[in-house]
Write an enzyme that holds these catalytic residues in place. Sequence first.
Site, PDB file in Angstrom:
ATOM      1  CG  ASP A   1      41.571  32.455  66.286  1.00 17.59           C
ATOM      2  OD1 ASP A   1      42.034  31.711  66.482  1.00 17.59           O
ATOM      3  OD2 ASP A   1      40.806  32.728  65.353  1.00 17.59           O
TER       4      ASP A   1
ATOM      5  CG  HIS B   1      44.564  52.382  52.978  1.00 13.30           C
ATOM      6  ND1 HIS B   1      44.066  52.024  54.274  1.00 13.30           N
ATOM      7  CD2 HIS B   1      45.566  51.715  52.721  1.00 13.30           C
ATOM      8  CE1 HIS B   1      44.758  50.977  54.865  1.00 13.30           C
ATOM      9  NE2 HIS B   1      45.624  50.613  53.889  1.00 13.30           N
TER      10      HIS B   1
ATOM     11  CG  ASP C   1      39.528  56.239  56.215  1.00 13.38           C
ATOM     12  OD1 ASP C   1      40.635  56.178  56.928  1.00 13.38           O
ATOM     13  OD2 ASP C   1      39.246  55.380  55.178  1.00 13.38           O
TER      14      ASP C   1
HETATM   15  C1  LIG Z   1      43.657  56.127  55.699  1.00 14.11           C
HETATM   16  C2  LIG Z   1      43.423  54.950  56.626  1.00 14.11           C
HETATM   17  C3  LIG Z   1      44.399  53.933  57.064  1.00 14.11           C
HETATM   18  C4  LIG Z   1      44.653  54.594  58.401  1.00 14.11           C
HETATM   19  C5  LIG Z   1      45.371  53.311  58.883  1.00 14.11           C
HETATM   20  C6  LIG Z   1      45.901  53.863  60.612  1.00 14.11           C
HETATM   21  C7  LIG Z   1      44.761  53.876  61.362  1.00 14.11           C
HETATM   22  C8  LIG Z   1      47.009  52.806  60.803  1.00 14.11           C
HETATM   23  C9  LIG Z   1      48.370  53.015  59.920  1.00 14.11           C
HETATM   24  C10 LIG Z   1      49.661  52.653  60.880  1.00 14.11           C
HETATM   25  C11 LIG Z   1      48.813  51.934  61.740  1.00 14.11           C
HETATM   26  C12 LIG Z   1      49.831  51.657  63.201  1.00 14.11           C
HETATM   27  C13 LIG Z   1      50.846  50.860  62.835  1.00 14.11           C
HETATM   28  O1  LIG Z   1      50.339  49.672  61.996  1.00 14.11           O
HETATM   29  C14 LIG Z   1      51.609  50.489  64.135  1.00 14.11           C
HETATM   30  C15 LIG Z   1      50.799  50.132  65.363  1.00 14.11           C
HETATM   31  C16 LIG Z   1      50.621  48.366  64.918  1.00 14.11           C
HETATM   32  C17 LIG Z   1      49.583  48.094  66.197  1.00 14.11           C
HETATM   33  O2  LIG Z   1      48.976  46.526  66.026  1.00 14.11           O
HETATM   34  C18 LIG Z   1      48.213  48.755  66.263  1.00 14.11           C
HETATM   35  C19 LIG Z   1      48.660  50.310  66.710  1.00 14.11           C
HETATM   36  C20 LIG Z   1      49.457  50.843  65.594  1.00 14.11           C
HETATM   37  C21 LIG Z   1      49.874  52.188  66.129  1.00 14.11           C
HETATM   38  C22 LIG Z   1      48.803  51.202  64.165  1.00 14.11           C
HETATM   39  C23 LIG Z   1      47.462  51.938  64.523  1.00 14.11           C
HETATM   40  C24 LIG Z   1      46.742  52.021  63.279  1.00 14.11           C
HETATM   41  O3  LIG Z   1      46.166  51.110  62.577  1.00 14.11           O
HETATM   42  C25 LIG Z   1      47.642  52.891  62.128  1.00 14.11           C
HETATM   43  C26 LIG Z   1      47.893  54.266  62.636  1.00 14.11           C
HETATM   44  C27 LIG Z   1      42.059  54.065  55.978  1.00 14.11           C
HETATM   45  O4  LIG Z   1      41.965  54.094  54.742  1.00 14.11           O
HETATM   46  S1  LIG Z   1      41.617  52.835  56.651  1.00 14.11           S
HETATM   47  C28 LIG Z   1      40.439  52.184  55.341  1.00 14.11           C
HETATM   48  C29 LIG Z   1      40.757  50.753  54.810  1.00 14.11           C
HETATM   49  N1  LIG Z   1      39.838  50.143  54.172  1.00 14.11           N
HETATM   50  C30 LIG Z   1      38.847  49.597  54.702  1.00 14.11           C
HETATM   51  O5  LIG Z   1      38.453  49.441  55.878  1.00 14.11           O
HETATM   52  C31 LIG Z   1      37.808  48.934  53.730  1.00 14.11           C
HETATM   53  C32 LIG Z   1      37.421  47.467  54.015  1.00 14.11           C
HETATM   54  N2  LIG Z   1      38.571  46.787  54.622  1.00 14.11           N
HETATM   55  C33 LIG Z   1      39.518  46.243  53.602  1.00 14.11           C
HETATM   56  O6  LIG Z   1      39.528  46.410  52.390  1.00 14.11           O
HETATM   57  C34 LIG Z   1      40.567  45.480  54.143  1.00 14.11           C
HETATM   58  O7  LIG Z   1      40.321  45.093  55.507  1.00 14.11           O
HETATM   59  C35 LIG Z   1      41.913  46.203  54.290  1.00 14.11           C
HETATM   60  C36 LIG Z   1      41.745  47.587  55.040  1.00 14.11           C
HETATM   61  C37 LIG Z   1      42.411  46.343  52.776  1.00 14.11           C
HETATM   62  C38 LIG Z   1      42.832  45.106  54.767  1.00 14.11           C
HETATM   63  O8  LIG Z   1      43.086  44.018  54.154  1.00 14.11           O
HETATM   64  P1  LIG Z   1      43.479  42.908  54.892  1.00 14.11           P
HETATM   65  O9  LIG Z   1      43.930  41.853  53.944  1.00 14.11           O
HETATM   66  O10 LIG Z   1      44.601  43.007  55.851  1.00 14.11           O
HETATM   67  O11 LIG Z   1      42.209  42.295  55.716  1.00 14.11           O
HETATM   68  P2  LIG Z   1      40.679  41.565  55.294  1.00 14.11           P
HETATM   69  O12 LIG Z   1      41.058  41.084  53.823  1.00 14.11           O
HETATM   70  O13 LIG Z   1      39.811  42.583  55.537  1.00 14.11           O
HETATM   71  O14 LIG Z   1      40.667  40.280  56.189  1.00 14.11           O
HETATM   72  C39 LIG Z   1      40.679  40.528  57.381  1.00 14.11           C
HETATM   73  C40 LIG Z   1      41.439  39.214  57.965  1.00 14.11           C
HETATM   74  O15 LIG Z   1      41.532  39.384  59.394  1.00 14.11           O
HETATM   75  C41 LIG Z   1      40.950  37.964  59.892  1.00 14.11           C
HETATM   76  N3  LIG Z   1      40.442  38.497  61.161  1.00 14.11           N
HETATM   77  C42 LIG Z   1      39.653  39.458  61.615  1.00 14.11           C
HETATM   78  N4  LIG Z   1      39.210  39.491  62.982  1.00 14.11           N
HETATM   79  C43 LIG Z   1      39.705  38.262  63.078  1.00 14.11           C
HETATM   80  C44 LIG Z   1      39.674  37.673  64.339  1.00 14.11           C
HETATM   81  N5  LIG Z   1      38.989  38.428  65.423  1.00 14.11           N
HETATM   82  N6  LIG Z   1      40.122  36.412  64.699  1.00 14.11           N
HETATM   83  C45 LIG Z   1      40.679  35.873  63.438  1.00 14.11           C
HETATM   84  N7  LIG Z   1      40.926  36.477  62.365  1.00 14.11           N
HETATM   85  C46 LIG Z   1      40.313  37.656  62.281  1.00 14.11           C
HETATM   86  C47 LIG Z   1      39.857  37.579  58.878  1.00 14.11           C
HETATM   87  O16 LIG Z   1      39.413  36.221  58.912  1.00 14.11           O
HETATM   88  C48 LIG Z   1      40.640  38.006  57.611  1.00 14.11           C
HETATM   89  O17 LIG Z   1      41.572  36.786  57.253  1.00 14.11           O
HETATM   90  P3  LIG Z   1      42.125  36.573  55.723  1.00 14.11           P
HETATM   91  O18 LIG Z   1      42.990  37.659  55.432  1.00 14.11           O
HETATM   92  O19 LIG Z   1      42.890  35.185  56.146  1.00 14.11           O
HETATM   93  O20 LIG Z   1      40.806  36.117  55.333  1.00 14.11           O
END
Ligand SMILES: C[C@H](CCC[C@@H](C)[C@H]1CC[C@H]2[C@@H]3[C@H](O)C[C@@H]4C[C@H](O)CC[C@]4(C)[C@H]3C[C@H](O)[C@]12C)C(=O)SCCNC(=O)CCNC(=O)[C@H](O)C(C)(C)COP(=O)(O)OP(=O)(O)OC[C@H]1O[C@@H](n2cnc3c(N)ncnc32)[C@H](O)[C@@H]1OP(=O)(O)O
Length: 382
Positions: free
Chosen positions: A56, A122, A152
């Site tokens: 976490d 995305h 990606d």
């Molecule tokens: C076209 C692709 C997208 C493909 C997506 C597919 C791979 C997924 C689509 C549907 C998914 C399935 C579905 O959801 C059903 C199941 C759900 C199950 O849980 C998992 C299996 C599933 C079958 C699931 C499987 C797959 O996920 C799917 C098939 C793309 O374009 S991907 C490229 C996206 N863009 C980027 O990567 C660019 C950089 N990232 C970002 O811009 C952001 O991360 C993003 C992607 C916009 C998401 O934003 P978000 O607000 O969610 O996150 P962040 O702002 O990055 O912040 C991360 C927060 O998480 C906290 N955190 C991280 N690790 C930890 C940890 N270990 N402990 C605690 N907290 C953690 C971090 O602190 C951040 O927290 P805050 O938001 O509070 O700051």
Amino acid sequence: MALAGIRVIELAGLAPAPFCGMILSDFGAKVIRVDRTKASMTADVQSRGKQSVVLDLKKPEGAAVLKRLCVESDVLIEPFRNGVMEKLGLGPNEILKDNPRLIYARLTGFGQSGSYAKAAGHDINYVAMSGLLSMLGRHNENPYAPLNLLADFAGGGLICAMGIVLALLERVKSGQGQVIDTSMVEGAAYVGSFLWKSQNLGLWNRSRGENMLDSGAPFYETYKTADGKYMAVGAIEPQFYEELIKGLDLDSSQLPLQMSFSDWPELKRIFTETFASKTQAEWSKIFDGTDACVTPVLSLDEVSSHPHNRERGSFIVDAQGEISPRPAPLLSRTPAMPCLSGGPLIGEHTDLVLAEHGYSKDEIAKLQSSGIIECNKTKSRL
Ligand SMILES: C[C@H](CCC[C@@H](C)[C@H]1CC[C@H]2[C@@H]3[C@H](O)C[C@@H]4C[C@H](O)CC[C@]4(C)[C@H]3C[C@H](O)[C@]12C)C(=O)SCCNC(=O)CCNC(=O)[C@H](O)C(C)(C)COP(=O)(O)OP(=O)(O)OC[C@H]1O[C@@H](n2cnc3c(N)ncnc32)[C@H](O)[C@@H]1OP(=O)(O)O
């Protein structure tokens, strides 16, 4: 393998970072994926060869564990939007203090700066911002993104992996790590550099879908066969085009000239009609072994059994019977050896990895009871 001995920490993200981690793992690196707590299943379908640790990071003790893992690691891959790691106290300035040799790889859509840096997005958004999407699509149709391959994977995970390997090579001389800012917009555009560099070649003078390489030309197209499958035609050069016409059993003296743009629709109609007269297997028999640049359009299920791919072993079958591409490229002396026993369960290696980094059984138990870490009791497969 080429990356044997390299230790990578991959923070769990969506498709790009897992692909980057898989590449490094396939070529010998030890990749430890840091998963979130309370995650029922992983999104990482590219997890072969990786270990999984649940931490976490929002809890200071969890962030402290990550810092300790990074001290003895070579690479950290973080897939979050700009600013998230800094908010966790895990930004480069923090982490590199304890390990200046670390390659801190940041993989985002828009990069670590610029007005979009903190925006969600995305693949399609990044390909759109790269300029490439404007070039993709058939005549009179909307631009379309080729799945999520360009940003990606090609411009994201793969470019990031290249950056990591470049930084590791540079570190041999300097002894220093560095931060890698991988923007998928820039990565995709870089992969598409040819489009900018070839603007003066007359390749792109017409609107989308009317040029030689974007579905305008009849000799660079796919055609449906009698059995509902497809053949791909890439007969650009005159000598290859002649072989195409021969294989189609057409009389070139009765056809418009190959490069007569205005006759391309008519030529395409003739080719469409001709290809529809035989099955994919029949056309393959005609064109295999020629320079007509005609190949069958194979499905994901068909590729591994095609003679050419089978002869090379281009696709592998893992212990679960799942077919997937062999790692590329093929290195003659130190080839990749992908793990065939599949990926880890979430938290499967938490206690193993923490013990490797000097945590005692009591410390691990304490971290687990306070919910900082989660240990999956299933036996580790790696
Ligand atoms: C076209 C692709 C997208 C493909 C997506 C597919 C791979 C997924 C689509 C549907 C998914 C399935 C579905 O959801 C059903 C199941 C759900 C199950 O849980 C998992 C299996 C599933 C079958 C699931 C499987 C797959 O996920 C799917 C098939 C793309 O374009 S991907 C490229 C996206 N863009 C980027 O990567 C660019 C950089 N990232 C970002 O811009 C952001 O991360 C993003 C992607 C916009 C998401 O934003 P978000 O607000 O969610 O996150 P962040 O702002 O990055 O912040 C991360 C927060 O998480 C906290 N955190 C991280 N690790 C930890 C940890 N270990 N402990 C605690 N907290 C953690 C971090 O602190 C951040 O927290 P805050 O938001 O509070 O700051």
